[in-house]
Design a protein around this motif. Structure first.
Motif, PDB file in Angstrom:
ATOM      1  N   ALA A 184      -9.659  12.789  31.013  1.00 26.60           N
ATOM      2  CA  ALA A 184     -11.056  12.815  31.454  1.00 26.60           C
ATOM      3  C   ALA A 184     -11.851  13.853  30.666  1.00 26.60           C
ATOM      4  O   ALA A 184     -13.010  13.618  30.283  1.00 26.60           O
ATOM      5  N   GLN A 185     -11.233  15.012  30.409  1.00 20.49           N
ATOM      6  CA  GLN A 185     -11.922  16.051  29.633  1.00 20.49           C
ATOM      7  C   GLN A 185     -12.058  15.637  28.171  1.00 20.49           C
ATOM      8  O   GLN A 185     -13.097  15.870  27.544  1.00 20.49           O
ATOM      9  N   LEU A 186     -11.029  15.006  27.641  1.00 19.29           N
ATOM     10  CA  LEU A 186     -11.030  14.615  26.222  1.00 19.29           C
ATOM     11  C   LEU A 186     -12.024  13.500  25.930  1.00 19.29           C
ATOM     12  O   LEU A 186     -12.468  13.347  24.788  1.00 19.29           O
ATOM     13  N   THR A 187     -12.365  12.717  26.942  1.00 20.28           N
ATOM     14  CA  THR A 187     -13.307  11.608  26.745  1.00 20.28           C
ATOM     15  C   THR A 187     -14.667  11.904  27.388  1.00 20.28           C
ATOM     16  O   THR A 187     -15.508  11.012  27.488  1.00 20.28           O
ATOM     17  N   SER A 188     -14.886  13.129  27.795  1.00 23.62           N
ATOM     18  CA  SER A 188     -16.166  13.501  28.402  1.00 23.62           C
ATOM     19  C   SER A 188     -17.235  13.615  27.316  1.00 23.62           C
ATOM     20  O   SER A 188     -16.946  13.602  26.118  1.00 23.62           O
ATOM     21  N   SER A 189     -18.476  13.763  27.746  1.00 24.81           N
ATOM     22  CA  SER A 189     -19.587  13.911  26.804  1.00 24.81           C
ATOM     23  C   SER A 189     -19.766  15.355  26.354  1.00 24.81           C
ATOM     24  O   SER A 189     -20.584  15.639  25.471  1.00 24.81           O
ATOM     25  N   ASN A 190     -18.993  16.252  26.938  1.00 22.78           N
ATOM     26  CA  ASN A 190     -19.078  17.683  26.612  1.00 22.78           C
ATOM     27  C   ASN A 190     -18.119  18.001  25.476  1.00 22.78           C
ATOM     28  O   ASN A 190     -16.895  18.015  25.658  1.00 22.78           O
ATOM     29  N   GLN A 191     -18.653  18.261  24.298  1.00 18.46           N
ATOM     30  CA  GLN A 191     -17.810  18.493  23.127  1.00 18.46           C
ATOM     31  C   GLN A 191     -16.967  19.756  23.268  1.00 18.46           C
ATOM     32  O   GLN A 191     -15.811  19.792  22.820  1.00 18.46           O
ATOM     33  N   PHE A 192     -17.522  20.774  23.884  1.00 19.50           N
ATOM     34  CA  PHE A 192     -16.764  22.015  24.067  1.00 19.50           C
ATOM     35  C   PHE A 192     -15.584  21.787  25.004  1.00 19.50           C
ATOM     36  O   PHE A 192     -14.498  22.333  24.802  1.00 19.50           O
ATOM     37  N   SER A 193     -15.798  20.968  26.023  1.00 12.34           N
ATOM     38  CA  SER A 193     -14.712  20.627  26.932  1.00 12.34           C
ATOM     39  C   SER A 193     -13.623  19.850  26.209  1.00 12.34           C
ATOM     40  O   SER A 193     -12.429  20.076  26.425  1.00 12.34           O
ATOM     41  N   ILE A 195     -12.845  20.021  22.978  1.00 13.88           N
ATOM     42  CA  ILE A 195     -12.136  20.924  22.067  1.00 13.88           C
ATOM     43  C   ILE A 195     -11.161  21.816  22.833  1.00 13.88           C
ATOM     44  O   ILE A 195     -10.004  22.001  22.433  1.00 13.88           O
ATOM     45  N   ALA A 196     -11.623  22.363  23.957  1.00 10.57           N
ATOM     46  CA  ALA A 196     -10.775  23.255  24.755  1.00 10.57           C
ATOM     47  C   ALA A 196      -9.579  22.504  25.326  1.00 10.57           C
ATOM     48  O   ALA A 196      -8.443  22.998  25.297  1.00 10.57           O
ATOM     49  N   ALA A 197      -9.815  21.305  25.847  1.00  5.09           N
ATOM     50  CA  ALA A 197      -8.724  20.518  26.432  1.00  5.09           C
ATOM     51  C   ALA A 197      -7.692  20.154  25.374  1.00  5.09           C
ATOM     52  O   ALA A 197      -6.479  20.238  25.615  1.00  5.09           O
ATOM     53  N   ALA A 198      -8.157  19.756  24.203  1.00  3.20           N
ATOM     54  CA  ALA A 198      -7.242  19.387  23.124  1.00  3.20           C
ATOM     55  C   ALA A 198      -6.381  20.572  22.718  1.00  3.20           C
ATOM     56  O   ALA A 198      -5.171  20.445  22.483  1.00  3.20           O
ATOM     57  N   LYS A 199      -7.010  21.737  22.628  1.00  2.00           N
ATOM     58  CA  LYS A 199      -6.281  22.949  22.236  1.00  2.00           C
ATOM     59  C   LYS A 199      -5.219  23.305  23.258  1.00  2.00           C
ATOM     60  O   LYS A 199      -4.064  23.592  22.902  1.00  2.00           O
ATOM     61  N   HIS A 200      -5.558  23.278  24.541  1.00  2.00           N
ATOM     62  CA  HIS A 200      -4.593  23.626  25.584  1.00  2.00           C
ATOM     63  C   HIS A 200      -3.457  22.601  25.652  1.00  2.00           C
ATOM     64  O   HIS A 200      -2.289  22.971  25.843  1.00  2.00           O
ATOM     65  N   TRP A 201      -3.793  21.318  25.541  1.00  2.00           N
ATOM     66  CA  TRP A 201      -2.754  20.276  25.587  1.00  2.00           C
ATOM     67  C   TRP A 201      -1.757  20.465  24.447  1.00  2.00           C
ATOM     68  O   TRP A 201      -0.544  20.440  24.658  1.00  2.00           O
ATOM     69  N   CYS A 202      -2.254  20.660  23.240  1.00  2.00           N
ATOM     70  CA  CYS A 202      -1.373  20.782  22.074  1.00  2.00           C
ATOM     71  C   CYS A 202      -0.616  22.099  22.047  1.00  2.00           C
ATOM     72  O   CYS A 202       0.527  22.159  21.583  1.00  2.00           O
ATOM     73  N   ASN A 203      -1.239  23.173  22.546  1.00  2.00           N
ATOM     74  CA  ASN A 203      -0.546  24.461  22.569  1.00  2.00           C
ATOM     75  C   ASN A 203       0.724  24.407  23.394  1.00  2.00           C
ATOM     76  O   ASN A 203       1.733  25.033  23.043  1.00  2.00           O
ATOM     77  N   ALA A 230      -3.784  15.038  21.387  1.00  2.00           N
ATOM     78  CA  ALA A 230      -4.012  15.121  22.832  1.00  2.00           C
ATOM     79  C   ALA A 230      -4.534  13.805  23.394  1.00  2.00           C
ATOM     80  O   ALA A 230      -4.065  13.315  24.430  1.00  2.00           O
ATOM     81  N   LEU A 231      -5.498  13.221  22.708  1.00  2.00           N
ATOM     82  CA  LEU A 231      -6.105  11.977  23.189  1.00  2.00           C
ATOM     83  C   LEU A 231      -5.094  10.843  23.231  1.00  2.00           C
ATOM     84  O   LEU A 231      -4.993  10.112  24.228  1.00  2.00           O
TER      85      LEU A 231
END
Length: 323
Positions: A184-193, A195-203, A230-231
């Motif tokens: 849901a965060q990765l497909t949201s309209s909030n680009q910062f959200s 980026i942050a979600a992708a970073k946390h998932w991959c970390n 992440a996606l």
């Protein structure tokens, strides 16, 4: 020692239909024995690093990026992107390259695809080389993402991972809930959200994929690579990888005539070693090498050495047994 890095003989985009084009590169001996490598993920990409495990004088080395990944187009597309589509793409590549039989290799998620493809098209696979087995079952996703698996080895990293999922305090932590929340965060309209979600998932996966800590594997700066991984993982894992539960082990009778080398790190925290053990137990024509002092990553020295030696051994076997 790995083979020296070589430039591909050719690179191109192959139209596989459904609005997708697959990036393919060929290197090594153009008339050599074909080896097709399936990268990990879902959401990884091919790399020149993979070429260096195969003797370029003997092998015709074929690497490709899966749908939506790497240099394949359209990038990040989830449309017409399922396991069945990926298997059809491998067959499309085989036909395009006029390959009758090939060595099929892969790592992590790439082993999932390789095994499923070989079960569907055993007549086109002469041998298999698999590293870091992922059977994509419910229990395997629970191990990777739920509190009673790898999280017990890395509770500090796991706490960061689940905190970023923004689950309700009273909500049970399941792999389905985690993947759905991150998706849901990765497909949201909030680009910062995003980026942050992708970073946390991959970390989370990057941190636990090596036995010996490598700072460079954390906080990877390649935002596009992070988002792709992440996606795609969230897309696939919210759908049980688009395969039936325990599908691979239930169809092992189809692989009994294919020789295989299975390599797995003793301390693999991403894909626990029991997956490789269970696969080998059902595959009489396979040899399992549990690599000591190694985790999940092919970049670890002992893992890389085992994979290289296996690729060379398969080449010698084919030279002796192929007219």
């Amino acid at each position: 020692m790995l083979y020296p890095d070589i430039q591909p003989n050719q690179t191109y985009q192959l139209d596989v239909g459904d609005g997708h084009s697959i990036y393919i590169e060929e290197s090594g001996n153009p008339t050599g024995y074909p080896v097709v490598y399936c990268h990990g993920g879902p959401g990884g990409s091919t790399s020149g690093f993979f070429r260096r495990f195969f003797d370029p004088n003997y092998y015709r080395i074929v690497l490709f990026d899966q749908r939506g990944c790497g240099q394949s187009t359209p990038s990040l597309s989830l449309t017409n992107n399922t396991t069945a589509h990926l298997l059809a793409d491998i067959e499309h590549i085989r036909k395009h390259l006029s390959i009758k039989k090939m060595v099929l290799a892969g790592g992590s998620w790439g082993t999932t695809l390789a095994l499923l493809y070989a079960q569907q098209y055993p007549q086109h696979v002469s041998a298999m080389l698999l590293r870091g087995i992922f059977l994509a079952r419910e229990q395997d996703l629970k191990w990777l993402y739920e509190p009673d698996g790898a999280a017990r080895l890395f509770p500090d990293y796991y706490q960061e991972f689940i905190r970023a999922a923004n689950l309700a305090d009273d909500e049970p932590i399941t792999h389905q809930q985690l993947a759905a929340s991150y998706l849901a965060q990765l497909t949201s309209s909030n680009q910062f959200s995003q980026i942050a979600a992708a970073k946390h998932w991959c970390n989370w996966e990057n941190r636990i994929s090596v036995l010996h800590h490598l700072e460079s594997r954390e906080n990877v700066d390649d935002m596009h690579a992070n988002k792709t991984m992440a996606l795609m993982e969230c897309h696939y894992f919210t759908q049980a990888s688009f395969i039936e539960e325990n599908q691979i082990l239930q169809n092992m009778d189809k692989l009994q005539n294919i020789p295989a080398t299975i390599i797995h790190g003793r301390y693999d925290a991403v894909c626990d070693v029991s997956q490789a053990w269970q696969l080998a137990e059902k595959w009489q024509n396979s040899r399992l090498y549990i690599v000591p002092n190694s985790g999940h990553s092919l970049g670890e020295p002992f893992m890389a050495e085992a994979f290289l030696n296996a690729a060379n051994k398969i080449a010698r076997f084919l030279q002796e047994n192929t007219n």
